[in-house]
Design a protein around this motif. Structure first.
Motif, PDB file in Angstrom:
ATOM      1  N   HIS A  36      32.299  44.972  44.899  1.00 51.67           N
ATOM      2  CA  HIS A  36      33.320  45.724  44.171  1.00 51.67           C
ATOM      3  C   HIS A  36      34.588  45.854  45.015  1.00 51.67           C
ATOM      4  O   HIS A  36      34.529  46.058  46.228  1.00 51.67           O
ATOM      5  CB  HIS A  36      32.798  47.119  43.795  1.00 51.67           C
ATOM      6  N   THR A  81      38.042  40.445  46.925  1.00 49.47           N
ATOM      7  CA  THR A  81      38.872  39.379  46.358  1.00 49.47           C
ATOM      8  C   THR A  81      38.015  38.152  46.095  1.00 49.47           C
ATOM      9  O   THR A  81      37.309  37.675  46.984  1.00 49.47           O
ATOM     10  CB  THR A  81      40.021  39.011  47.306  1.00 49.47           C
ATOM     11  N   GLN A 102      36.771  30.871  34.155  1.00 47.43           N
ATOM     12  CA  GLN A 102      37.328  32.021  33.440  1.00 47.43           C
ATOM     13  C   GLN A 102      36.233  33.015  33.064  1.00 47.43           C
ATOM     14  O   GLN A 102      36.444  34.230  33.112  1.00 47.43           O
ATOM     15  CB  GLN A 102      38.072  31.542  32.195  1.00 47.43           C
ATOM     16  N   ALA A 150      35.542  35.043  36.024  1.00 42.73           N
ATOM     17  CA  ALA A 150      36.605  36.034  36.216  1.00 42.73           C
ATOM     18  C   ALA A 150      36.375  37.264  35.343  1.00 42.73           C
ATOM     19  O   ALA A 150      36.634  38.397  35.772  1.00 42.73           O
ATOM     20  CB  ALA A 150      37.959  35.406  35.912  1.00 42.73           C
ATOM     21  N   ARG A 151      35.903  37.064  34.118  1.00 44.23           N
ATOM     22  CA  ARG A 151      35.623  38.215  33.242  1.00 44.23           C
ATOM     23  C   ARG A 151      34.535  39.093  33.846  1.00 44.23           C
ATOM     24  O   ARG A 151      34.614  40.330  33.771  1.00 44.23           O
ATOM     25  CB  ARG A 151      35.217  37.724  31.854  1.00 44.23           C
ATOM     26  N   SER A 199      35.979  41.089  36.831  1.00 39.92           N
ATOM     27  CA  SER A 199      36.882  42.186  36.489  1.00 39.92           C
ATOM     28  C   SER A 199      36.129  43.490  36.325  1.00 39.92           C
ATOM     29  O   SER A 199      36.665  44.565  36.612  1.00 39.92           O
ATOM     30  CB  SER A 199      37.670  41.848  35.218  1.00 39.92           C
ATOM     31  N   GLY A 244      35.972  45.319  39.519  1.00 44.08           N
ATOM     32  CA  GLY A 244      37.251  45.658  40.132  1.00 44.08           C
ATOM     33  C   GLY A 244      37.710  44.664  41.169  1.00 44.08           C
ATOM     34  O   GLY A 244      38.443  45.023  42.106  1.00 44.08           O
ATOM     35  N   GLN A 276      39.833  41.563  42.762  1.00 49.45           N
ATOM     36  CA  GLN A 276      41.099  40.863  42.617  1.00 49.45           C
ATOM     37  C   GLN A 276      40.786  39.382  42.437  1.00 49.45           C
ATOM     38  O   GLN A 276      39.994  38.813  43.192  1.00 49.45           O
ATOM     39  CB  GLN A 276      41.990  41.045  43.843  1.00 49.45           C
ATOM     40  N   ILE A 277      41.397  38.751  41.445  1.00 48.56           N
ATOM     41  CA  ILE A 277      41.034  37.383  41.092  1.00 48.56           C
ATOM     42  C   ILE A 277      42.177  36.421  41.407  1.00 48.56           C
ATOM     43  O   ILE A 277      43.281  36.545  40.864  1.00 48.56           O
ATOM     44  CB  ILE A 277      40.662  37.291  39.598  1.00 48.56           C
ATOM     45  N   LEU A 285      42.977  38.150  32.206  1.00 49.04           N
ATOM     46  CA  LEU A 285      42.010  38.125  33.301  1.00 49.04           C
ATOM     47  C   LEU A 285      42.576  38.667  34.601  1.00 49.04           C
ATOM     48  O   LEU A 285      41.861  38.737  35.603  1.00 49.04           O
ATOM     49  CB  LEU A 285      41.530  36.680  33.522  1.00 49.04           C
ATOM     50  N   SER A 286      43.853  39.057  34.588  1.00 51.94           N
ATOM     51  CA  SER A 286      44.541  39.512  35.804  1.00 51.94           C
ATOM     52  C   SER A 286      44.343  38.508  36.929  1.00 51.94           C
ATOM     53  O   SER A 286      44.078  38.864  38.089  1.00 51.94           O
ATOM     54  CB  SER A 286      44.035  40.897  36.231  1.00 51.94           C
ATOM     55  N   ALA A 287      44.468  37.226  36.579  1.00 56.64           N
ATOM     56  CA  ALA A 287      44.227  36.144  37.536  1.00 56.64           C
ATOM     57  C   ALA A 287      45.551  35.603  38.063  1.00 56.64           C
ATOM     58  O   ALA A 287      46.501  35.418  37.304  1.00 56.64           O
ATOM     59  CB  ALA A 287      43.438  35.026  36.865  1.00 56.64           C
TER      60      ALA A 287
END
Length: 330
Positions: free
Chosen positions: A148, A151, A162, A165-166, A169, A172, A174-175, A191-193
């Motif tokens: 958690h 990165t 992807q 990445a989900r 997330s 918490g 960082q992607i 995805l805040s990627a």
């Protein structure tokens, strides 16, 4: 029986696919757990209208010669097709099918499981208990690294990348990602990627997960030089293809503390010999290519492979062809 298509199925697959094939075709099914030896495979496919193959079956000019000119389809029970000479199949006007899409979430699940298990030393802890070494709670016992808030660097940001990445997330994380081309904002933003060069991704990531196709450019992508670019606390996960990682370099990096741990679903070679140096290291978690091994997903793969096989022997377009250009040639 004579007017039914003849097919060879190179391994027993779930009944979701085996039943429709057996009902519609004169089907020979290889019964053993291990793949058929090369000479047996070549004899078995002679005169067949279709063949259902696995990644362990090499499909090349010799294969097509052995099968004969009446061969109408090769259906691969996998999303990948590294085992098939696609240009040769296309030259011979033989459509090849695969099973894309259905593996995405199940493979991402396994990648995240390896990430957590390697980072938190889960398999090592299990062995510790089974070996009778657990005597008391210890403040320094089997310390790993938090998932958690860390990165995650994803190399190859297609469907599986992807999907990983989900999952990240929710922890918490960082992607960061790297791919041949940067993806559009409508993919990145939900995805805040963040797209970064590969060197930067390796240097900044606590966990690095590989999701690339095997090509001449990606073979041994993770070599000694790139492993040295990772953090000494870094964890490498590979669920793509074994040769994407230089295993000798990985052994040295883990042995010497260049990186912290690795989780591998794929190896070079497969299977990895029990005597391989990587298997002497507690910091290397290896599982036997089981990323798609859920009952539901393997059943869906069987359905797709059967659908490709049956369409091919009937002279119909494959639902998921790898080489659709065969339909464009006269």
């Amino acid at each position: 029986m004579g007017d039914r298509p003849r097919v060879f199925v190179a391994r027993r697959i779930p009944d979701d696919g085996l039943q429709p094939v057996s009902q519609a075709c004169e089907a020979e099914i290889w019964p053993d757990e291990l793949p058929p030896p090369r000479d047996v495979l070549l004899r078995s496919i002679a005169g067949c209208d279709g063949v259902l193959t696995l990644l362990t079956d090499r499909v090349d000019a010799e294969f097509f010669d052995a099968a004969g000119p009446q061969l109408k389809v090769v259906s691969n029970y996998a999303v990948g097709f590294d085992n098939i000479d696609i240009p040769e199949a296309t030259r011979r006007k033989v459509p090849v099918g695969n099973t894309p899409g259905v593996l995405t979430d199940t493979t991402a699940d396994l990648a995240f499981a390896l990430l957590m298990a390697a980072g938190r030393r889960v398999a090592e802890g299990d062995r510790y208990v089974r070996q009778g070494r657990w005597k008391t709670w210890g403040p320094m016992l089997l310390l790993g690294h938090d998932v958690h808030g860390s990165t995650l660097g994803i190399v190859g940001f297609g469907r599986i990348g992807q999907a990983l990445a989900r999952r990240a997330s929710g922890f918490g994380m960082q992607i960061l990602y790297h791919d041949v081309n940067r993806l559009p904002p409508e993919v990145e933003e939900p995805l805040s990627a963040t797209f970064v060069p590969l060197d930067e991704l390796l240097a900044r990531s606590d966990f690095v997960s590989l999701h690339v196709n095997l090509t001449p450019d990606t073979e041994h992508l993770m070599n000694a030089e790139r492993l040295r670019q990772m953090k000494p606390t870094g964890v490498l996960v590979n669920t793509s293809r074994g040769p994407v990682v230089d295993h000798d370099a990985l052994f040295e990096a883990l042995r010497d503390g260049v990186i912290f741990a690795a989780g591998l679903d794929v190896t070079e070679p497969e299977p990895l010999p029990p005597s391989h140096p990587l298997l002497t290291l507690d910091s290397c978690l290896v599982v036997p290519h089981i990323a798609s091994a859920s009952r539901a997903t393997r059943g869906k793969m069987a359905e797709m492979a059967a659908a490709n096989l049956l369409a091919g022997v009937r002279g119909e377009r494959l639902p998921t062809p790898v080489n659709p250009e065969v339909y464009e040639r006269g």
